[in-house]
Design a protein around this motif. Structure first.
Motif, PDB file in Angstrom:
ATOM      1  N   SER A  45       0.830  -1.213   0.000  1.00 25.83           N
ATOM      2  CA  SER A  45       0.000   0.000   0.000  1.00 25.83           C
ATOM      3  C   SER A  45       0.863   1.260   0.000  1.00 25.83           C
ATOM      4  O   SER A  45       0.525   2.246  -0.658  1.00 25.83           O
ATOM      5  N   ARG A  46       2.005   1.242   0.701  1.00 21.91           N
ATOM      6  CA  ARG A  46       2.895   2.411   0.682  1.00 21.91           C
ATOM      7  C   ARG A  46       3.497   2.616  -0.702  1.00 21.91           C
ATOM      8  O   ARG A  46       3.639   3.747  -1.162  1.00 21.91           O
ATOM      9  N   ILE A  47       3.853   1.535  -1.350  1.00 22.56           N
ATOM     10  CA  ILE A  47       4.402   1.657  -2.708  1.00 22.56           C
ATOM     11  C   ILE A  47       3.328   2.179  -3.652  1.00 22.56           C
ATOM     12  O   ILE A  47       3.586   3.061  -4.470  1.00 22.56           O
ATOM     13  N   ARG A  48       2.113   1.678  -3.528  1.00 19.47           N
ATOM     14  CA  ARG A  48       1.006   2.147  -4.385  1.00 19.47           C
ATOM     15  C   ARG A  48       0.778   3.647  -4.168  1.00 19.47           C
ATOM     16  O   ARG A  48       0.666   4.410  -5.127  1.00 19.47           O
ATOM     17  N   LYS A  49       0.765   4.094  -2.907  1.00 15.63           N
ATOM     18  CA  LYS A  49       0.584   5.519  -2.614  1.00 15.63           C
ATOM     19  C   LYS A  49       1.752   6.343  -3.157  1.00 15.63           C
ATOM     20  O   LYS A  49       1.563   7.444  -3.669  1.00 15.63           O
ATOM     21  N   SER A  50       2.944   5.793  -3.051  1.00 19.20           N
ATOM     22  CA  SER A  50       4.128   6.491  -3.581  1.00 19.20           C
ATOM     23  C   SER A  50       4.023   6.675  -5.081  1.00 19.20           C
ATOM     24  O   SER A  50       4.326   7.739  -5.617  1.00 19.20           O
ATOM     25  N   LEU A  51       3.611   5.625  -5.765  1.00 15.60           N
ATOM     26  CA  LEU A  51       3.483   5.700  -7.223  1.00 15.60           C
ATOM     27  C   LEU A  51       2.389   6.684  -7.629  1.00 15.60           C
ATOM     28  O   LEU A  51       2.545   7.419  -8.607  1.00 15.60           O
ATOM     29  N   GLN A  52       1.303   6.717  -6.858  1.00 10.48           N
ATOM     30  CA  GLN A  52       0.251   7.705  -7.137  1.00 10.48           C
ATOM     31  C   GLN A  52       0.796   9.124  -6.962  1.00 10.48           C
ATOM     32  O   GLN A  52       0.510  10.008  -7.767  1.00 10.48           O
ATOM     33  N   GLU A  53       1.589   9.326  -5.924  1.00 11.95           N
ATOM     34  CA  GLU A  53       2.181  10.644  -5.685  1.00 11.95           C
ATOM     35  C   GLU A  53       3.140  11.014  -6.815  1.00 11.95           C
ATOM     36  O   GLU A  53       3.142  12.150  -7.290  1.00 11.95           O
TER      37      GLU A  53
END
Length: 190
Positions: free
Chosen positions: A166-174
């Motif tokens: 989930s942190r990687i997904r949020k990072s990629l969205q950012e």
């Protein structure tokens, strides 16, 4: 001008808060090379790093009254001033590169052949990743720059696999937001 050979940290802080020039010169002589090294690691451009260095010591001079010894050492405080100033400069540079004034673009220049699509080799992805929160930056670095799988990152950092994903997904969205696109920039690694 002769410098006092040494100051205790308490004496140095006291003299700095009294706007003592000799104490400030002592601080610069003692810590400037360490701070410059940190700034250069973040900025990666010697000329810009030198400019940031000047800003850092100006901020230290102006804001020394906000230093609180109960929260950490003087060196830790000035290191944070340097780090934050360098990151702010990096963010400002990235924003300047991404800021497009449509008034400056003539309608005739908006043809499909005139659209610039940068190649990945011209984009400093690492500099953009530096803008992420530290825990997100670490995960992106490990997965995309060092080649770890999500499972290996989870194991190595003792973080639940779901949290890593989930942190990687949020990072990629950012990161997609930085590029101003809604399509994937990276494919999620498994």
């Amino acid at each position: 001008m002769s410098h006092k050979s040494t100051f205790t940290e308490q004496e140095l802080v006291s003299q700095l808060k009294s706007n003592n020039r000799e104490a400030f010169e002592y601080l610069y002589d003692r810590y400037s090379s360490a701070l410059y090294g940190i700034i250069l690691k973040i900025i990666k451009d010697e000329e810009k790093a030198a400019d940031v260095m000047q800003d850092v010591f100006l901020k230290i001079w102006k804001n020394i009254s906000s230093y609180n010894s109960e929260k950490g050492t003087l060196f830790t405080w000035i290191l944070n001033v340097a780090r934050n100033t360098a990151i702010d400069k990096l963010r400002m540079d990235v924003k300047m590169q991404l800021n497009v004034s449509w008034d400056a673009v003539k309608e005739i220049e908006l043809t499909p052949g005139a659209i610039f699509t940068p190649t990945p080799s011209t984009i400093d992805i690492r500099a953009i990743v530096e803008l992420l929160l530290p825990e997100r930056k670490l995960l992106i670095d490990m997965v995309y720059f060092q080649g770890y799988t999500h499972e290996e990152v989870s194991e190595k950092l003792s973080i639940p696999l779901g949290t890593v994903k989930s942190r990687i997904r949020k990072s990629l969205q950012e990161l997609r937001g930085v590029f101003g696109v809604n399509t994937p920039v990276f494919q999620l690694a498994s």
